[in-house]
Design a protein around this motif. Structure first.
Motif, PDB file in Angstrom:
ATOM      1  N   ALA A 145     -15.983 -16.411 -10.885  1.00 50.88           N
ATOM      2  CA  ALA A 145     -16.752 -15.534  -9.866  1.00 50.88           C
ATOM      3  C   ALA A 145     -15.732 -14.486  -9.122  1.00 50.88           C
ATOM      4  O   ALA A 145     -15.929 -13.638  -8.497  1.00 50.88           O
ATOM      5  N   TYR A 146     -14.346 -15.185  -8.725  1.00 49.49           N
ATOM      6  CA  TYR A 146     -13.278 -14.266  -8.106  1.00 49.49           C
ATOM      7  C   TYR A 146     -13.272 -13.126  -8.941  1.00 49.49           C
ATOM      8  O   TYR A 146     -13.240 -12.127  -8.191  1.00 49.49           O
ATOM      9  N   PHE A 147     -12.992 -13.076 -10.223  1.00 43.40           N
ATOM     10  CA  PHE A 147     -12.839 -11.903 -10.930  1.00 43.40           C
ATOM     11  C   PHE A 147     -13.852 -10.957 -10.907  1.00 43.40           C
ATOM     12  O   PHE A 147     -13.935  -9.794 -11.062  1.00 43.40           O
ATOM     13  N   ALA A 148     -15.209 -11.456 -10.936  1.00 45.45           N
ATOM     14  CA  ALA A 148     -16.421 -10.686 -10.877  1.00 45.45           C
ATOM     15  C   ALA A 148     -16.428 -10.194  -9.558  1.00 45.45           C
ATOM     16  O   ALA A 148     -16.801  -8.917  -9.434  1.00 45.45           O
ATOM     17  N   GLU A 149     -16.041 -10.743  -8.585  1.00 45.36           N
ATOM     18  CA  GLU A 149     -16.164 -10.294  -7.138  1.00 45.36           C
ATOM     19  C   GLU A 149     -15.181  -8.985  -7.034  1.00 45.36           C
ATOM     20  O   GLU A 149     -15.416  -8.041  -6.547  1.00 45.36           O
ATOM     21  N   TRP A 150     -14.069  -9.469  -7.527  1.00 43.68           N
ATOM     22  CA  TRP A 150     -12.862  -8.431  -7.429  1.00 43.68           C
ATOM     23  C   TRP A 150     -13.023  -7.164  -8.295  1.00 43.68           C
ATOM     24  O   TRP A 150     -12.884  -6.009  -7.759  1.00 43.68           O
TER      25      TRP A 150
END
Length: 615
Positions: A418-423
């Motif tokens: 989810a972090y990488f999707a958001e970034w």
């Protein structure tokens, strides 16, 4: 091609361009240019020590027909006398892969030039010291020990025994041959390995009957090396795996054994023993004592003229050893982990580009079985133990708190996803900064598949994502090489580091950023910067020439940084990245300016790609 044309061409090459005009003229006067068709032999095995080849156009490969091994060369690269170690037991030759043009210089002319210009001997480290070629089995010159083939360390036929023989037979054979290990074979195939330590711990201490088959106490399917692989590869394997005996193979046939003692007789290989000592330490105090030797290791590597690329891998292997041993001590103190995890290095440790001046960047990827209420306290204590231990060993806490001991960076795999999707979807300034840190990830310990799947998903999101990549380019272009209006090197004008240049943030980081952007754009899995440049050239994200230029610039700037830190260590100072120009020769200053120019040019090209109507 006329001698005058060859001389002019030489001025453009990183080796010949370092020579005075008179020396270049002398070499050009006897150089020869030849054309080859695909599959032509360019240099036979017997010719390799006698002639230096400079690939002008086309494609040539260094080939070992016995091992089925091939190393492709690209225009601009050198091969043969001075550029590669030679070994009579290593039937290497050069063959044209496509129609090619090669410039040749005889070894004797190179030796004569090197006697007048010692810089040539440094740039061609395996060049004989006299016009008579070195004996085929002579040790590699110390400056090139890392690139010499591992076969050069084999001094005797392998000591081996059949797997069905007894433990007692193996011990007697080892005593008779005065060796610390013996290879177990089945026919012509390697089956296992037994060492003195195995006899002590698996037989005597365990009370095992010495009449049992030696296979019962052997290390089965041990890690091996092929005889053409380098001493450097052997050193890294031993250091990272904490092993001291490596069988050497010629294809599938056993060629011999190389031990840590063999490596210790070469220069700059104390990393093998340092990592061994690290894994033997029973507590943090012992690890702190070991850490005092890290700076000396970098100094020994510098004295042996080890490349910056190799130095980074060696120094990072030591960091990995400290990390793994601290993890082992944490589990001894806290008990086994309640769910699967992967301890992940970020930043320069992930890229294997560390020096004696390094802080820590790391994180934890936990299994999705993780439950904060049940498992949170364990991993909080676990990560704090390791991060605080690294700090005590000289790998200081990250100023930005990007460490596994920070709750935000100790999360289940789904949360990291989810972090990488958001970034990626919302590339705000903080997201871009975090991407720069956490795109450079490498599994150090634990269940590596937790990270591998995460990185695979992340690369699928970034490949061809023009909006995200455009923001990443803007972020990358904030780090500029220190060149003034008229192309001169500009030093810092004020502050604590007045009159210096920051080799890390204004020299190395811009190249790291460029390579990372190429990798993101191409969805490339490489992490090390040199590896990313090579992969980017192969995939077409950047031209092969640009990738080589950036790679050469990175190697040169990194080598200056290591030399600068080595001088500081020798003077009893804390190593840093701030170099005064008066530490450099005129040649080094000129080359540094050229390196900065390459970076500046490639930054402009990348910016134009995304902001010139073609992004």
């Amino acid at each position: 091609m006329q001698a005058s044309e060859i001389q002019a061409l030489m001025t453009t090459h990183r080796v010949f361009g370092a020579l005075p005009d008179g020396t270049r003229q002398a070499l050009a006067s006897q150089a020869q240019v030849q054309a080859f068709q695909a599959d032509d032999i360019v240099l036979a095995e017997s010719e390799l020590p006698e002639r230096l080849g400079w690939l002008l156009a086309g494609s040539v490969a260094l080939t070992d027909p016995e091992a089925g091994w091939r190393w492709p060369l690209q225009p601009g690269e050198l091969f043969g006398a001075g550029a590669h170690p030679t070994d009579a037991g290593h039937p290497l030759h050069a063959v044209a892969v496509a129609p090619s043009q090669v410039l040749f210089i005889d070894s004797a002319a190179l030796v004569q030039a090197a006697q007048a210009q010692p810089v040539l001997a440094m740039l061609l480290p395996t060049l004989p010291r006299s016009a008579n070629a070195a004996a085929p089995n002579a040790p590699a010159p110390s400056g090139n020990v890392m690139t010499a083939p591992i076969s050069s360390l084999i001094r005797r036929a392998p000591v081996q025994i059949d797997r069905a023989d007894s433990i007692l037979d193996a011990a007697r054979r080892m005593a008779d041959e005065r060796v610390s290990s013996i290879l177990l074979t089945q026919g012509d195939q390697l089956f296992g390995l037994v060492t003195d330590r195995d006899l002590r711990t698996r037989v005597l201490a365990a009370g095992v009957d010495p009449a049992r088959p030696v296979a019962d106490i052997a290390t089965l399917a041990p890690l091996t090396l092929q005889k053409h692989q380098s001493i450097f590869e052997a050193m890294v394997l031993m250091a990272r795996q904490n092993i001291h005996h490596v069988p050497v193979l010629d294809g599938t046939r056993v060629a011999g054994m190389v031990t840590a003692t063999d490596l210790n007789q070469q220069q700059s290989t104390s990393a093998v023993y340092l990592t061994g000592d690290i894994y033997r330490q029973p507590d943090l105090a012992g690890l702190v004592a070991c850490s005092l030797r890290v700076k000396d290791l970098q100094s020994s590597l510098a004295k042996a003229e080890t490349s910056a690329y190799s130095t980074g891998i060696i120094m990072t292997s030591v960091t990995d050893a400290f990390t793994v041993r601290l993890i082992q001590l944490a589990e001894q103190q806290l008990g086994p982990a309640p769910v699967d995890y992967c301890w992940v290095a970020a930043g320069s440790q992930a890229r294997m580009e560390q020096t004696a001046r390094s802080d820590q960047d790391n994180c934890l990827v936990l299994s999705d079985d993780y439950r904060p209420a049940q498992h949170g306290e364990y991993f909080r204590a676990f990560s704090k133990f390791v991060c605080d231990g690294l700090d005590a060993c000289g790998y200081v806490h990250c100023p930005g708190e990007m460490m596994a001991m920070t709750d935000q960076w100790r999360q289940p795999r789904s949360r990291w996803n989810a972090y990488f999707a958001e970034w990626t979807d919302q590339p705000e300034p903080m997201a871009l900064m975090l991407t720069c840190v956490f795109f450079d990830l490498r599994a150090v310990h634990g269940h590596a598949e937790l990270l591998h799947g995460l990185r695979r998903d992340m690369l699928q999101r970034t490949k061809g994502n023009s909006l995200f990549l455009a923001h990443m380019v803007v972020n990358a272009l904030k780090h500029r090489p220190p060149l003034g209006l008229f192309g001169q090197i500009a030093v810092t004008r004020g502050g604590e580091h007045r009159g210096t240049i920051d080799l890390k943030h204004n020299g190395i980081v811009p190249i790291v950023d460029l390579a990372r952007n190429y990798a993101l754009a191409g969805g490339l899995d490489a992490v090390n910067t040199q590896d990313r440049l090579a992969a980017s050239a192969q995939s077409g994200e950047v031209s092969a020439q640009a990738a080589r230029d950036l790679g050469d610039a990175l190697e040169f700037i990194s080598a200056l940084r290591i030399a600068h830190q080595t001088r500081q260590i020798a003077a009893g100072q804390a190593p840093d990245n701030f170099l005064r120009l008066d530490e450099l020769s005129s040649f080094e200053r000129g080359t540094l300016k050229d390196a900065f120019g390459v970076v500046q040019q490639m930054q402009a090209v990348l910016g134009q790609r995304y902001y010139g109507g073609r992004g």
